[in-house]
Scaffold this motif. Structure first.
Motif: not given
Length: 251
Positions: A24-29, A58-61, A66-71, A231-234
């Motif tokens: 129950a956590a998300v990536a930082a903004k 994962n990208y912290g909005l 956060e937005a998630v893309l996977e496959g 992880g890293f800042p965009l």
């Protein structure tokens, strides 16, 4: 990076290495978090398959979205077959109630929902999912509880219930375990168990290894998982690109 956006970790919705469930956590903004499995091995009643690669992005909005893309890319080994891009999807995850995972008191509560995208081969369609997650961290360890309802790509109802147990978060190497039950009504029932280790190098880099054994309709499923999360800042990528374009001869 563009290629990684289209391949991801093994479950169609939930993602938290090396588990089938999540926390129950998300990536930082403004942060990008990538969960990468360069290669893994899966054996079930149909034979052995190579999972390569497996990625979740994962990208912290905001502070709690956060937005998630996977496959995943899956290649049959025995018998051999063509690589299939499967288990792809796009999701949003939201921390409804900040708690111990956000350095507050009490349980953290989150939800994740989104669209399951068709496989690259076969006749699968589009599905949807909705999950609820509750996490609680203590000095001795952390527990994550997951409940997920799914309309599969073949338009069957599916329910997933799982629990993750982790050792103390302050340990550099912590033991982990997971159990889950999944029922795709009228198709398959799965009971699964996993044990493994997570090695935290620093806050934004960790490695993991795990073995999983399951029974799907009473047939054994065995899997080896190994990967990393970083992880890293965009903004660091944007700044690097801007600096490169500003240099003579690199445009």
């Amino acid at each position: 990076m563009a290629a990684l956006c289209f391949v991801a970790w093994s479950r169609p919705v939930l993602a938290y290495r090396p588990f089938d469930g999540t926390d129950a956590a998300v990536a930082a903004k403004g942060e990008v978090e990538i969960e990468l499995q360069p290669a893994g091995r899966l054996r079930d009643e149909s034979g052995a398959s190579l999972i390569a690669p497996g990625t979740v992005i994962n990208y912290g909005l905001t502070a709690d979205w956060e937005a998630v893309l996977e496959g995943i890319g899956q290649t049959p080994l025995s018998p051999p077959g063509a690589t299939n891009l499967t288990a792809a999807g796009a999701f949003l995850k939201h921390v409804v109630v900040p708690g111990s995972l956000q350095d507050k008191t009490g349980p953290s509560i989150a939800t994740e929902f989104g669209v399951l995208l068709p496989d690259s081969t076969g006749n699968s369609g589009v599905g949807a999912s909705l999950a609820g997650i509750v996490s609680q961290r203590w000095d001795w360890g952390t527990i994550h509880l997951n409940v997920e309802t799914v309309l599969t790509r073949n338009h069957h109802a599916d329910v997933f219930v799982g629990a993750i147990l982790e050792g103390p978060s302050t340990w550099t190497v912590r033991p982990v375990a997971e159990v889950f039950y999944e029922n795709e009504f009228g198709k398959a029932q799965t009971l699964s168990g996993l044990v493994g280790l997570i090695y935290r190098v620093r806050d934004n880099l960790s490695f993991d290894i795990a073995v999983r054994h399951a029974l799907t309709n009473h047939h054994p499923v065995n899997e080896i998982r190994a990967g990393l999360t970083f992880g890293f800042p965009l903004s660091s990528i944007v700044s690097h690109a801007a600096h490169r374009d500003a240099l003579p001869g690199l445009r």
